[in-house]
Design an enzyme around this catalytic site. Structure first.
Site, short mmCIF file in Angstrom:
data_model
loop_
_atom_site.label_atom_id
_atom_site.label_comp_id
_atom_site.label_asym_id
_atom_site.label_seq_id
_atom_site.Cartn_x
_atom_site.Cartn_y
_atom_site.Cartn_z
N LYS A 39 0.84 -1.22 0.00
CA LYS A 39 0.00 0.00 0.00
C LYS A 39 0.87 1.26 0.00
O LYS A 39 0.64 2.18 -0.78
CB LYS A 39 -0.94 0.03 1.22
CG LYS A 39 -1.89 -1.16 1.29
CD LYS A 39 -2.75 -1.11 2.52
CE LYS A 39 -2.00 -1.21 3.82
NZ LYS A 39 -1.29 -2.48 4.06
N ARG A 118 -9.50 0.91 9.20
CA ARG A 118 -9.17 -0.50 9.36
C ARG A 118 -10.32 -1.29 9.97
O ARG A 118 -10.22 -2.51 10.07
CB ARG A 118 -7.96 -0.63 10.28
CG ARG A 118 -6.64 -0.70 9.56
CD ARG A 118 -5.59 -0.87 10.62
NE ARG A 118 -4.41 -1.50 10.17
CZ ARG A 118 -3.38 -0.86 9.63
NH1 ARG A 118 -3.42 0.41 9.43
NH2 ARG A 118 -2.30 -1.52 9.30
N ARG A 157 11.55 -5.93 4.01
CA ARG A 157 11.36 -4.47 4.04
C ARG A 157 12.35 -3.80 5.00
O ARG A 157 12.63 -4.29 6.08
CB ARG A 157 9.95 -4.12 4.48
CG ARG A 157 9.82 -2.60 4.70
CD ARG A 157 8.42 -2.13 4.94
NE ARG A 157 7.66 -3.01 5.79
CZ ARG A 157 6.34 -3.01 5.82
NH1 ARG A 157 5.66 -2.20 5.06
NH2 ARG A 157 5.71 -3.83 6.62
N ARG A 190 11.69 -2.35 10.56
CA ARG A 190 10.63 -1.90 11.46
C ARG A 190 10.48 -2.91 12.60
O ARG A 190 10.55 -4.11 12.35
CB ARG A 190 9.31 -1.82 10.69
CG ARG A 190 8.98 -0.46 10.19
CD ARG A 190 7.85 -0.42 9.21
NE ARG A 190 6.57 -0.99 9.66
CZ ARG A 190 5.44 -0.90 8.98
NH1 ARG A 190 5.41 -0.26 7.83
NH2 ARG A 190 4.33 -1.44 9.43
N ARG A 201 -0.11 -9.01 12.98
CA ARG A 201 -0.71 -7.97 12.14
C ARG A 201 -1.57 -8.59 11.04
O ARG A 201 -2.65 -8.10 10.72
CB ARG A 201 0.40 -7.10 11.53
CG ARG A 201 1.02 -6.19 12.57
CD ARG A 201 2.34 -5.64 12.12
NE ARG A 201 2.27 -4.96 10.87
CZ ARG A 201 3.25 -4.93 9.97
NH1 ARG A 201 4.39 -5.57 10.21
NH2 ARG A 201 3.12 -4.27 8.86
P1 AP5 Z 1 4.88 -1.60 1.70
O1 AP5 Z 1 4.48 -0.69 0.59
O2 AP5 Z 1 5.71 -1.02 2.81
O3 AP5 Z 1 3.61 -2.38 2.27
P2 AP5 Z 1 2.33 -1.86 3.05
O4 AP5 Z 1 1.14 -2.55 2.45
O5 AP5 Z 1 2.30 -0.37 3.10
O6 AP5 Z 1 2.61 -2.49 4.45
P3 AP5 Z 1 2.55 -1.96 5.93
O7 AP5 Z 1 3.16 -3.07 6.75
O8 AP5 Z 1 3.16 -0.61 6.08
O9 AP5 Z 1 1.04 -1.91 6.19
P4 AP5 Z 1 0.40 -1.99 7.54
O10 AP5 Z 1 -1.00 -1.76 7.14
O11 AP5 Z 1 0.64 -3.18 8.36
O12 AP5 Z 1 1.18 -0.85 8.37
P5 AP5 Z 1 0.76 0.57 8.87
O13 AP5 Z 1 1.94 1.41 8.82
O14 AP5 Z 1 -0.51 1.03 8.22
O15 AP5 Z 1 5.65 -2.82 1.03
C1 AP5 Z 1 6.24 -3.85 1.80
C2 AP5 Z 1 7.61 -4.23 1.18
O16 AP5 Z 1 7.41 -4.84 -0.08
C3 AP5 Z 1 8.54 -3.04 0.92
O17 AP5 Z 1 9.86 -3.44 1.24
C4 AP5 Z 1 8.40 -2.77 -0.58
O18 AP5 Z 1 9.62 -2.25 -1.11
C5 AP5 Z 1 8.09 -4.15 -1.12
N1 AP5 Z 1 7.14 -4.08 -2.25
C6 AP5 Z 1 5.90 -3.52 -2.21
N2 AP5 Z 1 5.29 -3.67 -3.40
C7 AP5 Z 1 6.15 -4.34 -4.20
C8 AP5 Z 1 6.09 -4.80 -5.57
N3 AP5 Z 1 5.01 -4.60 -6.32
N4 AP5 Z 1 7.15 -5.46 -6.04
C9 AP5 Z 1 8.24 -5.68 -5.28
N5 AP5 Z 1 8.37 -5.27 -3.99
C10 AP5 Z 1 7.33 -4.61 -3.47
O19 AP5 Z 1 0.35 0.24 10.39
C11 AP5 Z 1 1.30 -0.17 11.36
C12 AP5 Z 1 0.60 -0.34 12.70
O20 AP5 Z 1 0.04 0.93 13.14
C13 AP5 Z 1 -0.57 -1.31 12.74
O21 AP5 Z 1 -0.15 -2.64 12.92
C14 AP5 Z 1 -1.38 -0.78 13.94
O22 AP5 Z 1 -0.80 -1.18 15.17
C15 AP5 Z 1 -1.21 0.74 13.81
N6 AP5 Z 1 -2.27 1.36 13.00
C16 AP5 Z 1 -2.09 2.10 11.87
N7 AP5 Z 1 -3.26 2.54 11.40
C17 AP5 Z 1 -4.21 2.08 12.24
C18 AP5 Z 1 -5.64 2.18 12.25
N8 AP5 Z 1 -6.31 2.86 11.29
N9 AP5 Z 1 -6.32 1.55 13.25
C19 AP5 Z 1 -5.67 0.87 14.22
N10 AP5 Z 1 -4.32 0.73 14.26
C20 AP5 Z 1 -3.60 1.33 13.27
#
Ligand code: AP5
Length: 246
Positions: A39, A118, A157, A190, A201
């Site tokens: 994402k 979420r 990552r 991370r 997660r």
């Molecule tokens: P990346 O783009 O970083 O993946 P992502 O989908 O953004 O993954 P996240 O882990 O950041 O999502 P998340 O939803 O768990 O975390 P968030 O920060 O929102 O890609 C991953 C890797 O793959 C990278 O290395 C990239 O280079 C590679 N890649 C990607 N696409 C590729 C492709 N097409 N080809 C090759 N390589 C590729 O949340 C973190 C925490 O915050 C949660 O666990 C929770 O505790 C809290 N939180 C955040 N928002 C909320 C909410 N709304 N409600 C409750 N808790 C929340």
């Protein structure tokens, strides 16, 4: 294109330094999908090509983590410990943070909400906020990929601890090992990408995703997309799906 995002990351009266580009139309999108599906990566590409500003709730918590303890509210300190364990932060904390930053959803360049909502409660609160602001979502992009792809992406990552730029050990390594190409900051893993936390997660996503997806399907906003393949391929799929709705 990098965005300042001060209003989103710092909240309160902080104002962004960088003005959004003039776009033909401001896209207002939500990005859904399991942790690690890409994402944040796709949001960066969509920002570059559509001009909309990436608004990630995870980035708010990661930005707060780098503040000294005395500058964090107790609610933020609690939120960071939920994040470290891989659990969802309670809705009321997340909603209070988003409400404080609601003006970002009036951004003239549009926005890409990444990681929010979420839960259905968060989605309902978002709809109410958007109604108050007089803006509407254009679509909800739901990226999907096989679990082995997701685990490989999470495992490899790395992020810049200073500016948050995202890398991957094999798919997208920084030019100099351990150093951010964008700002020269240290590139690290991370806390919540350790295998056991990543699994928690994924479980949290599995539990909440189906009702959330159904909620947006009923509103006629859902676009399901294959998130596997290179970033250009995924962008093309996204662009084609968005164009078919204009
Ligand atoms: P990346 O783009 O970083 O993946 P992502 O989908 O953004 O993954 P996240 O882990 O950041 O999502 P998340 O939803 O768990 O975390 P968030 O920060 O929102 O890609 C991953 C890797 O793959 C990278 O290395 C990239 O280079 C590679 N890649 C990607 N696409 C590729 C492709 N097409 N080809 C090759 N390589 C590729 O949340 C973190 C925490 O915050 C949660 O666990 C929770 O505790 C809290 N939180 C955040 N928002 C909320 C909410 N709304 N409600 C409750 N808790 C929340």
């Amino acid at each position: 294109m990098t965005r300042d995002r001060a209003t989103w990351l710092k909240g309160g009266p902080a104002a962004c330094d960088v003005q959004p580009p003039k776009t033909q139309r401001p896209w207002r999108l939500v990005l859904l999908g399991p942790p690690g599906v890409g994402k944040g990566t796709h949001a960066a590409v969509l920002t570059e090509r559509l001009g909309a500003c990436p608004l990630s709730t995870g980035d708010i918590f990661r930005a707060a983590k780098s503040l000294p303890d005395c500058e964090r509210t107790p609610a933020m300190t609690a939120a960071i410990s939920y994040m470290r364990r891989g659990e969802l932060v309670p809705d009321e904390t997340v909603l209070a943070l988003v409400r404080e930053r609601a003006q970002c959803m009036r951004c003239p360049g549009g926005f890409l909400l990444d990681g929010f909502p979420r839960t259905v409660a968060q989605a309902e609160a978002l709809q109410a906020t958007l109604k108050e602001l007089g803006v509407k979502l254009d679509a909800v992009l739901c990226y999907e990929a096989p679990v082995e792809v997701i685990l490989r992406q999470v495992n490899g990552r790395r992020i810049c601890s200073k500016c948050g730029a995202v890398y991957h050990l094999t798919n997208r390594p920084p030019k100099a090992a351990g150093i951010c190409d964008v700002c020269g900051g240290p590139v690290i893993q991370r806390d919540d990408d350790r295998l056991e936390v990543a699994q928690t997660r994924l479980d949290a996503y599995e539990k909440n995703a189906a009702p959330l997806i159904e909620y947006y399907r009923k509103l006629g906003l859902l676009i399901s997309l294959d998130g596997s393949g290179g970033t250009d391929v995924v962008f093309k799929r996204t662009q084609t799906a968005l164009e078919s709705r204009v």
